[in-house]
Design a protein around this motif. Structure first.
Motif, PDB file in Angstrom:
ATOM      1  N   LEU A 180      37.826  44.649  32.326  1.00 54.10           N
ATOM      2  CA  LEU A 180      37.784  43.315  32.921  1.00 54.10           C
ATOM      3  C   LEU A 180      39.143  42.621  32.785  1.00 54.10           C
ATOM      4  O   LEU A 180      39.559  41.869  33.668  1.00 54.10           O
ATOM      5  N   THR A 181      39.813  42.878  31.686  1.00 56.53           N
ATOM      6  CA  THR A 181      41.143  42.309  31.495  1.00 56.53           C
ATOM      7  C   THR A 181      42.113  42.842  32.547  1.00 56.53           C
ATOM      8  O   THR A 181      42.974  42.127  33.053  1.00 56.53           O
ATOM      9  N   MET A 182      41.940  44.122  32.902  1.00 56.49           N
ATOM     10  CA  MET A 182      42.780  44.723  33.938  1.00 56.49           C
ATOM     11  C   MET A 182      42.569  44.021  35.276  1.00 56.49           C
ATOM     12  O   MET A 182      43.496  43.849  36.058  1.00 56.49           O
ATOM     13  N   PHE A 183      41.327  43.586  35.544  1.00 53.25           N
ATOM     14  CA  PHE A 183      41.029  42.896  36.803  1.00 53.25           C
ATOM     15  C   PHE A 183      41.709  41.529  36.871  1.00 53.25           C
ATOM     16  O   PHE A 183      41.790  40.927  37.945  1.00 53.25           O
ATOM     17  N   SER A 184      42.190  41.041  35.720  1.00 53.47           N
ATOM     18  CA  SER A 184      42.902  39.765  35.723  1.00 53.47           C
ATOM     19  C   SER A 184      44.205  39.865  36.502  1.00 53.47           C
ATOM     20  O   SER A 184      44.752  38.862  36.931  1.00 53.47           O
ATOM     21  N   GLY A 189      42.524  43.220  40.966  1.00 59.42           N
ATOM     22  CA  GLY A 189      41.234  42.568  41.205  1.00 59.42           C
ATOM     23  C   GLY A 189      40.884  42.502  42.677  1.00 59.42           C
ATOM     24  O   GLY A 189      39.745  42.764  43.070  1.00 59.42           O
ATOM     25  N   ILE A 190      41.865  42.161  43.526  1.00 54.38           N
ATOM     26  CA  ILE A 190      41.627  42.077  44.970  1.00 54.38           C
ATOM     27  C   ILE A 190      41.257  43.446  45.532  1.00 54.38           C
ATOM     28  O   ILE A 190      40.311  43.581  46.320  1.00 54.38           O
ATOM     29  N   LEU A 191      41.979  44.499  45.094  1.00 49.71           N
ATOM     30  CA  LEU A 191      41.690  45.854  45.573  1.00 49.71           C
ATOM     31  C   LEU A 191      40.295  46.314  45.151  1.00 49.71           C
ATOM     32  O   LEU A 191      39.583  46.960  45.921  1.00 49.71           O
ATOM     33  N   VAL A 192      39.894  45.948  43.938  1.00 55.32           N
ATOM     34  CA  VAL A 192      38.546  46.287  43.474  1.00 55.32           C
ATOM     35  C   VAL A 192      37.500  45.572  44.323  1.00 55.32           C
ATOM     36  O   VAL A 192      36.490  46.165  44.732  1.00 55.32           O
ATOM     37  N   GLY A 193      37.731  44.279  44.609  1.00 57.52           N
ATOM     38  CA  GLY A 193      36.794  43.524  45.445  1.00 57.52           C
ATOM     39  C   GLY A 193      36.663  44.119  46.831  1.00 57.52           C
ATOM     40  O   GLY A 193      35.549  44.249  47.365  1.00 57.52           O
ATOM     41  N   ILE A 194      37.806  44.527  47.430  1.00 58.34           N
ATOM     42  CA  ILE A 194      37.785  45.134  48.770  1.00 58.34           C
ATOM     43  C   ILE A 194      37.027  46.456  48.737  1.00 58.34           C
ATOM     44  O   ILE A 194      36.137  46.707  49.557  1.00 58.34           O
ATOM     45  N   ALA A 224      37.275  37.255  37.696  1.00 57.09           N
ATOM     46  CA  ALA A 224      36.347  37.089  38.821  1.00 57.09           C
ATOM     47  C   ALA A 224      37.043  36.610  40.088  1.00 57.09           C
ATOM     48  O   ALA A 224      36.699  37.044  41.196  1.00 57.09           O
ATOM     49  N   PHE A 225      38.052  35.738  39.926  1.00 58.99           N
ATOM     50  CA  PHE A 225      38.673  35.105  41.091  1.00 58.99           C
ATOM     51  C   PHE A 225      39.305  36.110  42.060  1.00 58.99           C
ATOM     52  O   PHE A 225      39.030  36.076  43.269  1.00 58.99           O
ATOM     53  N   PRO A 226      40.161  37.038  41.612  1.00 61.88           N
ATOM     54  CA  PRO A 226      40.749  37.982  42.573  1.00 61.88           C
ATOM     55  C   PRO A 226      39.716  38.898  43.226  1.00 61.88           C
ATOM     56  O   PRO A 226      39.887  39.300  44.383  1.00 61.88           O
ATOM     57  N   ILE A 227      38.654  39.239  42.495  1.00 64.30           N
ATOM     58  CA  ILE A 227      37.603  40.081  43.087  1.00 64.30           C
ATOM     59  C   ILE A 227      36.936  39.342  44.239  1.00 64.30           C
ATOM     60  O   ILE A 227      36.695  39.918  45.310  1.00 64.30           O
ATOM     61  N   ILE A 228      36.662  38.050  44.039  1.00 64.05           N
ATOM     62  CA  ILE A 228      36.050  37.242  45.099  1.00 64.05           C
ATOM     63  C   ILE A 228      36.983  37.134  46.302  1.00 64.05           C
ATOM     64  O   ILE A 228      36.539  37.149  47.453  1.00 64.05           O
ATOM     65  N   GLY A 230      38.944  39.428  47.366  1.00 66.71           N
ATOM     66  CA  GLY A 230      38.901  40.692  48.098  1.00 66.71           C
ATOM     67  C   GLY A 230      37.573  40.993  48.758  1.00 66.71           C
ATOM     68  O   GLY A 230      37.493  41.855  49.644  1.00 66.71           O
ATOM     69  N   ILE A 231      36.507  40.291  48.350  1.00 67.09           N
ATOM     70  CA  ILE A 231      35.165  40.582  48.860  1.00 67.09           C
ATOM     71  C   ILE A 231      35.085  40.434  50.377  1.00 67.09           C
ATOM     72  O   ILE A 231      34.525  41.283  51.075  1.00 67.09           O
ATOM     73  N   GLY A 232      35.640  39.335  50.911  1.00 66.47           N
ATOM     74  CA  GLY A 232      35.545  39.080  52.354  1.00 66.47           C
ATOM     75  C   GLY A 232      36.195  40.166  53.183  1.00 66.47           C
ATOM     76  O   GLY A 232      35.664  40.577  54.217  1.00 66.47           O
ATOM     77  N   VAL A 233      37.368  40.641  52.724  1.00 66.59           N
ATOM     78  CA  VAL A 233      38.075  41.691  53.463  1.00 66.59           C
ATOM     79  C   VAL A 233      37.253  42.978  53.460  1.00 66.59           C
ATOM     80  O   VAL A 233      37.122  43.658  54.489  1.00 66.59           O
ATOM     81  N   GLY A 234      36.670  43.315  52.332  1.00 66.55           N
ATOM     82  CA  GLY A 234      35.836  44.518  52.245  1.00 66.55           C
ATOM     83  C   GLY A 234      34.600  44.443  53.111  1.00 66.55           C
ATOM     84  O   GLY A 234      34.147  45.452  53.675  1.00 66.55           O
ATOM     85  N   ALA A 235      34.040  43.219  53.251  1.00 64.48           N
ATOM     86  CA  ALA A 235      32.817  43.044  54.057  1.00 64.48           C
ATOM     87  C   ALA A 235      33.068  43.238  55.542  1.00 64.48           C
ATOM     88  O   ALA A 235      32.122  43.374  56.325  1.00 64.48           O
ATOM     89  N   SER A 236      34.340  43.257  55.951  1.00 59.82           N
ATOM     90  CA  SER A 236      34.648  43.436  57.376  1.00 59.82           C
ATOM     91  C   SER A 236      34.501  44.889  57.829  1.00 59.82           C
ATOM     92  O   SER A 236      34.491  45.160  59.032  1.00 59.82           O
ATOM     93  N   CYS A 237      34.371  45.817  56.899  1.00 59.49           N
ATOM     94  CA  CYS A 237      34.275  47.246  57.261  1.00 59.49           C
ATOM     95  C   CYS A 237      33.117  47.546  58.212  1.00 59.49           C
ATOM     96  O   CYS A 237      33.326  48.164  59.263  1.00 59.49           O
ATOM     97  N   PRO A 238      31.858  47.145  57.886  1.00 56.74           N
ATOM     98  CA  PRO A 238      30.767  47.435  58.829  1.00 56.74           C
ATOM     99  C   PRO A 238      30.934  46.740  60.177  1.00 56.74           C
ATOM    100  O   PRO A 238      30.507  47.263  61.208  1.00 56.74           O
TER     101      PRO A 238
END
Length: 602
Positions: A180-184, A189-194, A224-228, A230-238
């Motif tokens: 989790l510290t790495m996701f900071s 974090g953004i890449l993980v979210g995507i 949590a912030f960088p993961i969030i 990246g979430i939107g970009v990842g959701a564009s795949c479908p």
């Protein structure tokens, strides 16, 4: 072994969550019927309404991807403009954050009294029981769908509880804390979210997993912030996958979804981390809870839309620049631009614009009929695809011209103008039906190619003779309309009668070949279907031209679709009939004919 059990439990929770969300969303769509779709393309005349509607619909069906895929369909079919779609997509990004707040209910807990009654486990159990009863006992479809909604909600809640239970032991794991510290690190974090969202194909599911992780008490804001982001970009795949078969406007709509979330990610990450470099926010180490995750996700999406909303026009221009129109497509759109609403107050000008747009329709129709018939002799998948693409365009001409002409009838016009509008309404209907039969011929060509269907040599020779007659008729029809040449139009009805007679004769000949074993039943059915399409093309061509010839008559009958009502007593009619009977006579010992027309021929 303990790690394997934990991962398996987490995955089962994700599976339950996704299934519950899908079941609940499908049930809501079924209960709403077609009302959601109707709202989407009727209530978006301003960008602000589009955002509000996108938010509302996505809140109901619990999926921004589903809303966007629906919108891509509307844009692809021409029912909605790209600019309208942008507002809905922005709203969908806000609406999908509602799921996070619903998931907060799964963290209601208590050990006794009223808290125990209101716990998530009790709520899920009660809702599941009611939903099951409604599914099993109720007979009305609406009630069964409501049962599905309740079951979906209960399964979703159970999935969240399963995920939370699976990750609870991680609060004491040093490895997990280090991860989790790495996701900071913002980029990590953004890449993980995507990546995680692209795999799950659901932004809501990723937010749900984050909320489950937050119960460990070690998930900080900085993780949590960088993961969030990246979430939107990842959701564009479908969404991007769903646009593969769409036209260019459909692809642009999917690209809007990706760019909206990409710009949001860039704006927030650059702005937030740049300011942090100077200010050093002291809340980065704050521990996140399910509620704070939901709040952060909602604020991120809401502020992103507020920032991008004034730039909807710029976003439209950007996607049009990224997905450029070909010269042919620009020409197609130019025809629709002729139908200017402001000209409706001046019927003479509006009618002139309609004729110019219909001329474009006639040219594309002529090419498509000839292109479809070419497939019978020389099948090419690329040409088949083009026939279907142009058929969609011809349908669009009929829809846009029809709407425009109906609006024109509500304005004051003189007798001649009224007759002209009536003629055009009749003609675009005939043109559209001819296009349908061309598309059907192309589909039969495709089936023949796949099934390796072959006719006898005699059957091919006969079919090519009729094909040549149909080519001449569609060419005459379109040219007569373009030039308003009533003398040329007189040739179409007698040629149509010759085609009808030929089709009837060839059906009898084919029956004889089938009886003698020269042709099989399957081939005979296909042969007859092709002749029927040729016959209907001939009938609609004649119908359009008879209407053109009669357009100056006061009591013009524009409902002429049966060959029996074609004029047959005039000298010109009989002359042309004899001419075409001789020209397209079936000769048993003649040379083999192969009817083809180069596509570039005008």
């Amino acid at each position: 072994m303990e790690i394997f059990s934990m991962v398996l439990s987490l995955l089962s929770g994700v599976a339950l969550f996704l299934f519950g969300m899908s079941l609940m969303g499908d049930g809501l769509k079924q209960v709403a019927g077609n009302k959601l779709e109707a709202f989407l393309y009727k209530m978006t005349n301003t960008p602000l309404k589009g955002v509000a509607l996108g938010t509302g619909v996505t809140s109901v069906i619990q999926s921004s991807s589903a809303t966007t895929v629906m919108v891509i369909g509307f844009v692809n079919s021409g029912m909605m403009k790209l600019k309208q779609a942008i507002g809905i997509i922005m709203g969908a990004n806000i609406g999908t954050s509602i799921t996070g707040w619903i998931l907060c209910l799964s963290y209601i807990d208590g050990s006794n009294g009223i808290a125990k009654i209101l716990s998530s486990a009790t709520i899920a159990a009660v809702v599941a029981v009611i939903g099951t009863i409604m599914r099993m006992i109720c007979k009305r479809t609406t009630h069964k769908n409501i049962g599905n909604i309740m079951l979906g909600f209960a399964i979703l809640m159970t999935g969240m509880q399963t995920m939370s239970g699976a990750v609870t032991p991680l609060r004491e794991s040093k490895v997990f804390i280090d991860m989790l510290t790495m996701f900071s690190n913002p980029i990590a974090g953004i890449l993980v979210g995507i990546a995680f969202t692209a795999v799950l194909q659901s932004a809501s599911a990723t937010v749900g997993v984050l909320q489950a992780l937050s119960v460990t008490g070690i998930l900080t804001f900085s993780s949590a912030f960088p993961i969030i982001l990246g979430i939107g970009v990842g959701a564009s795949c479908p969404v991007l996958v769903s646009a593969i078969g769409a036209n260019k406007n459909g692809k642009r709509t999917a690209l809007v979804y990706l760019l909206n979330d990409t710009f949001g990610m860039l704006i927030w990450s650059i702005g937030f981390y740049t300011i942090n470099a100077f200010v050093h926010f002291d809340f980065l180490d704050n521990i996140m809870s399910p509620v704070s995750i939901a709040l952060l996700n909602t604020v991120f999406r809401l502020v992103t839309v507020c920032i991008l909303f004034p730039f909807i026009n710029k976003l439209e221009k950007l996607v049009c620049w990224l997905v450029k129109d070909s010269a042919e497509e620009l020409e197609d759109e130019a025809d629709f631009d002729l139908l200017e609403e402001r000209l409706l107050a001046y019927p003479a000008l509006a009618i002139g614009q309609c004729h110019r747009a219909m001329s474009g329709m006639a040219k594309k129709l002529r090419k498509n009929v000839n292109r479809a018939m070419n497939l019978l002799n020389e099948y090419q998948q690329s040409k088949f695809d083009k026939v279907q693409k142009k058929e969609d365009l011809i349908d669009k001409y009929e829809s846009r011209l029809g709407d425009y002409l109906i609006k024109l009838t509500k304005h004051e016009m003189n007798t001649a103008q009224t007759r002209q509008v009536s003629l055009y309404l009749h003609t675009i209907n005939d043109f559209e039906r001819i296009g349908d039969h061309a598309s059907y011929i192309a589909y039969m060509s495709s089936d023949m190619h796949e099934n390796k269907t072959q006719f006898s040599e005699d059957a091919w020779d006969e079919l090519n003779v009729v094909m040549e007659a149909v080519r001449e008729e569609i060419n005459l029809t379109c040219k007569a309309f373009l030039e308003n040449d009533k003398e040329m139009a007189q040739r179409v009805a007698p040629l149509g009668m010759v085609i009808t007679t030929l089709c009837d004769e060839l059906k009898m000949r084919h029956v004889e070949r089938m009886s003698s074993g020269g042709c099989g039943l399957e081939e005979g059915t296909v042969f007859t279907d092709i002749l029927n399409s040729f016959n209907r093309i001939a009938a609609h061509c004649a119908s359009a031209m008879v209407a053109l010839m009669n357009s100056d008559k006061e009591n013009m009958d524009t409902h002429i679709h049966d060959s029996k009502v074609y004029p047959s007593d005039s000298t010109e009619y009989k002359t042309y009939l004899n001419e075409y009977n001789q020209k397209y006579e079936i000769k048993k010992d003649g040379e083999h004919m192969r009817s083809m027309e180069p596509e570039e021929v005008e």
